[in-house]
Design a protein around this motif. Sequence first.
Motif, PDB file in Angstrom:
ATOM      1  N   PRO A  57       0.830  -1.208   0.000  1.00 38.56           N
ATOM      2  CA  PRO A  57       0.000   0.000   0.000  1.00 38.56           C
ATOM      3  C   PRO A  57       0.864   1.256   0.000  1.00 38.56           C
ATOM      4  N   GLU A  58       0.238   2.376  -0.259  1.00 33.92           N
ATOM      5  CA  GLU A  58       0.952   3.640  -0.131  1.00 33.92           C
ATOM      6  C   GLU A  58       1.246   3.848   1.355  1.00 33.92           C
ATOM      7  N   GLY A  59       2.465   4.271   1.674  1.00 36.31           N
ATOM      8  CA  GLY A  59       2.855   4.471   3.065  1.00 36.31           C
ATOM      9  C   GLY A  59       4.132   3.721   3.397  1.00 36.31           C
ATOM     10  N   GLU A  60       4.236   3.278   4.656  1.00 34.59           N
ATOM     11  CA  GLU A  60       5.449   2.631   5.148  1.00 34.59           C
ATOM     12  C   GLU A  60       5.156   1.209   5.604  1.00 34.59           C
ATOM     13  N   LEU A  61       6.152   0.328   5.422  1.00 34.67           N
ATOM     14  CA  LEU A  61       5.990  -1.084   5.769  1.00 34.67           C
ATOM     15  C   LEU A  61       7.324  -1.648   6.245  1.00 34.67           C
ATOM     16  N   ASN A  62       7.330  -2.228   7.450  1.00 35.17           N
ATOM     17  CA  ASN A  62       8.519  -2.879   8.010  1.00 35.17           C
ATOM     18  C   ASN A  62       8.317  -4.385   7.996  1.00 35.17           C
ATOM     19  N   PHE A  63       9.338  -5.132   7.623  1.00 28.31           N
ATOM     20  CA  PHE A  63       9.291  -6.589   7.650  1.00 28.31           C
ATOM     21  C   PHE A  63      10.083  -7.075   8.871  1.00 28.31           C
ATOM     22  N   ASN A  64       9.553  -6.791  10.047  1.00 29.62           N
ATOM     23  CA  ASN A  64      10.233  -7.172  11.286  1.00 29.62           C
ATOM     24  C   ASN A  64      10.233  -8.689  11.459  1.00 29.62           C
ATOM     25  N   TRP A  65      11.304  -9.236  12.025  1.00 29.04           N
ATOM     26  CA  TRP A  65      11.428 -10.688  12.197  1.00 29.04           C
ATOM     27  C   TRP A  65      10.377 -11.231  13.156  1.00 29.04           C
ATOM     28  N   TRP A  66       9.864 -10.407  14.040  1.00 31.13           N
ATOM     29  CA  TRP A  66       8.887 -10.850  15.025  1.00 31.13           C
ATOM     30  C   TRP A  66       7.439 -10.653  14.589  1.00 31.13           C
ATOM     31  N   GLY A  90      13.185   1.171  -1.115  1.00 29.76           N
ATOM     32  CA  GLY A  90      13.448  -0.069  -0.399  1.00 29.76           C
ATOM     33  C   GLY A  90      14.700   0.084   0.447  1.00 29.76           C
ATOM     34  N   TYR A  91      14.678  -0.464   1.666  1.00 26.31           N
ATOM     35  CA  TYR A  91      15.785  -0.295   2.614  1.00 26.31           C
ATOM     36  C   TYR A  91      16.318  -1.646   3.081  1.00 26.31           C
ATOM     37  N   ARG A  92      17.608  -1.697   3.301  1.00 22.98           N
ATOM     38  CA  ARG A  92      18.299  -2.906   3.735  1.00 22.98           C
ATOM     39  C   ARG A  92      17.935  -3.295   5.167  1.00 22.98           C
ATOM     40  N   ASP A  93      17.608  -2.326   5.998  1.00 29.19           N
ATOM     41  CA  ASP A  93      17.305  -2.585   7.395  1.00 29.19           C
ATOM     42  C   ASP A  93      15.889  -2.131   7.737  1.00 29.19           C
ATOM     43  N   GLN A  97      16.279   2.246   7.326  1.00 32.57           N
ATOM     44  CA  GLN A  97      17.693   2.530   7.537  1.00 32.57           C
ATOM     45  C   GLN A  97      18.551   1.695   6.584  1.00 32.57           C
ATOM     46  N   GLY A  98      19.811   2.055   6.492  1.00 32.00           N
ATOM     47  CA  GLY A  98      20.780   1.283   5.726  1.00 32.00           C
ATOM     48  C   GLY A  98      20.737   1.571   4.232  1.00 32.00           C
ATOM     49  N   ARG A  99      21.439   0.751   3.499  1.00 37.05           N
ATOM     50  CA  ARG A  99      21.502   0.887   2.046  1.00 37.05           C
ATOM     51  C   ARG A  99      20.089   0.926   1.496  1.00 37.05           C
ATOM     52  N   ASN A 100      19.871   1.729   0.451  1.00 29.94           N
ATOM     53  CA  ASN A 100      18.510   1.836  -0.078  1.00 29.94           C
ATOM     54  C   ASN A 100      18.497   2.004  -1.588  1.00 29.94           C
ATOM     55  N   ILE A 101      17.330   1.749  -2.146  1.00 28.37           N
ATOM     56  CA  ILE A 101      17.104   1.910  -3.582  1.00 28.37           C
ATOM     57  C   ILE A 101      15.835   2.739  -3.774  1.00 28.37           C
ATOM     58  N   THR A 102      15.737   3.355  -4.938  1.00 26.71           N
ATOM     59  CA  THR A 102      14.543   4.104  -5.312  1.00 26.71           C
ATOM     60  C   THR A 102      14.106   3.618  -6.690  1.00 26.71           C
ATOM     61  N   ILE A 103      12.849   3.210  -6.790  1.00 25.17           N
ATOM     62  CA  ILE A 103      12.289   2.781  -8.077  1.00 25.17           C
ATOM     63  C   ILE A 103      11.161   3.737  -8.426  1.00 25.17           C
ATOM     64  N   VAL A 104      11.328   4.455  -9.523  1.00 22.83           N
ATOM     65  CA  VAL A 104      10.352   5.440  -9.970  1.00 22.83           C
ATOM     66  C   VAL A 104       9.635   4.909 -11.208  1.00 22.83           C
ATOM     67  N   ALA A 105       8.300   4.941 -11.179  1.00 16.56           N
ATOM     68  CA  ALA A 105       7.498   4.576 -12.347  1.00 16.56           C
ATOM     69  C   ALA A 105       6.863   5.860 -12.864  1.00 16.56           C
ATOM     70  N   GLU A 106       7.538   6.481 -13.807  1.00 19.38           N
ATOM     71  CA  GLU A 106       7.055   7.753 -14.341  1.00 19.38           C
ATOM     72  C   GLU A 106       5.868   7.536 -15.268  1.00 19.38           C
ATOM     73  N   GLY A 107       5.026   8.521 -15.360  1.00 15.64           N
ATOM     74  CA  GLY A 107       3.889   8.448 -16.264  1.00 15.64           C
ATOM     75  C   GLY A 107       2.828   7.484 -15.767  1.00 15.64           C
ATOM     76  N   THR A 108       2.156   6.831 -16.692  1.00 18.11           N
ATOM     77  CA  THR A 108       1.047   5.950 -16.337  1.00 18.11           C
ATOM     78  C   THR A 108       1.396   4.466 -16.414  1.00 18.11           C
ATOM     79  N   ILE A 128      15.650  -6.742   1.260  1.00 14.85           N
ATOM     80  CA  ILE A 128      14.807  -5.622   1.683  1.00 14.85           C
ATOM     81  C   ILE A 128      14.116  -5.952   3.008  1.00 14.85           C
ATOM     82  N   GLN A 129      14.225  -5.018   3.981  1.00 15.86           N
ATOM     83  CA  GLN A 129      13.596  -5.214   5.282  1.00 15.86           C
ATOM     84  C   GLN A 129      12.572  -4.129   5.615  1.00 15.86           C
ATOM     85  N   SER A 130      12.524  -3.054   4.819  1.00 17.90           N
ATOM     86  CA  SER A 130      11.481  -2.038   5.003  1.00 17.90           C
ATOM     87  C   SER A 130      11.291  -1.287   3.689  1.00 17.90           C
ATOM     88  N   ILE A 131      10.069  -0.759   3.530  1.00 21.17           N
ATOM     89  CA  ILE A 131       9.668  -0.089   2.282  1.00 21.17           C
ATOM     90  C   ILE A 131       8.851   1.144   2.593  1.00 21.17           C
TER      91      ILE A 131
END
Length: 135
Positions: A57-66, A90-93, A97-108, A128-131
């Motif tokens: 979904p739009e917003g923030e999401l953590n993939f916590n181990w617990w 997308g974030y490594r931690d 936090q940590g190393r991250n990437i950005t994926i942009v989908a321009e237009g439609t 990836i551990q958080s988005i």
Amino acid sequence: LAVNVPCLSGAERDGTTVPTCSANRDAYGSSCVAVPTTACALAYDDRYCEGWKLEIPEGELNFNWWNPVYYWYRNDIESISVRGGCTLYGYRDTGYQGRNITIVAEGTMDRLVNLGEETAFMALDEKIQSIKCKC
């Protein structure tokens, strides 16, 4: 001679532009589907939209181990399809936090990225551990 060309990111390849996921998916033999308007992106277990699928979904999401719901996806995402007009971070931690990437989908058009196949995203293939995602 029939050739099965997989659904790719739309990046230029050998002088041609390979169709994106939202192009005619049946013609390319992949499991990609258009990102629904209710989601910001779709994440997949394997390349070319194979394996499990997670609606992001739009917003923030953590993939916590617990976390009994989201730990399953922690360090297991190999491809991401971002809805046209949206951006995914997308974030490594966990905790964004940590190393991250950005994926942009321009237009439609939706944009599919196979993390292990594009240099800019390889470091986070199955890591990836958080988005964060916004449209």
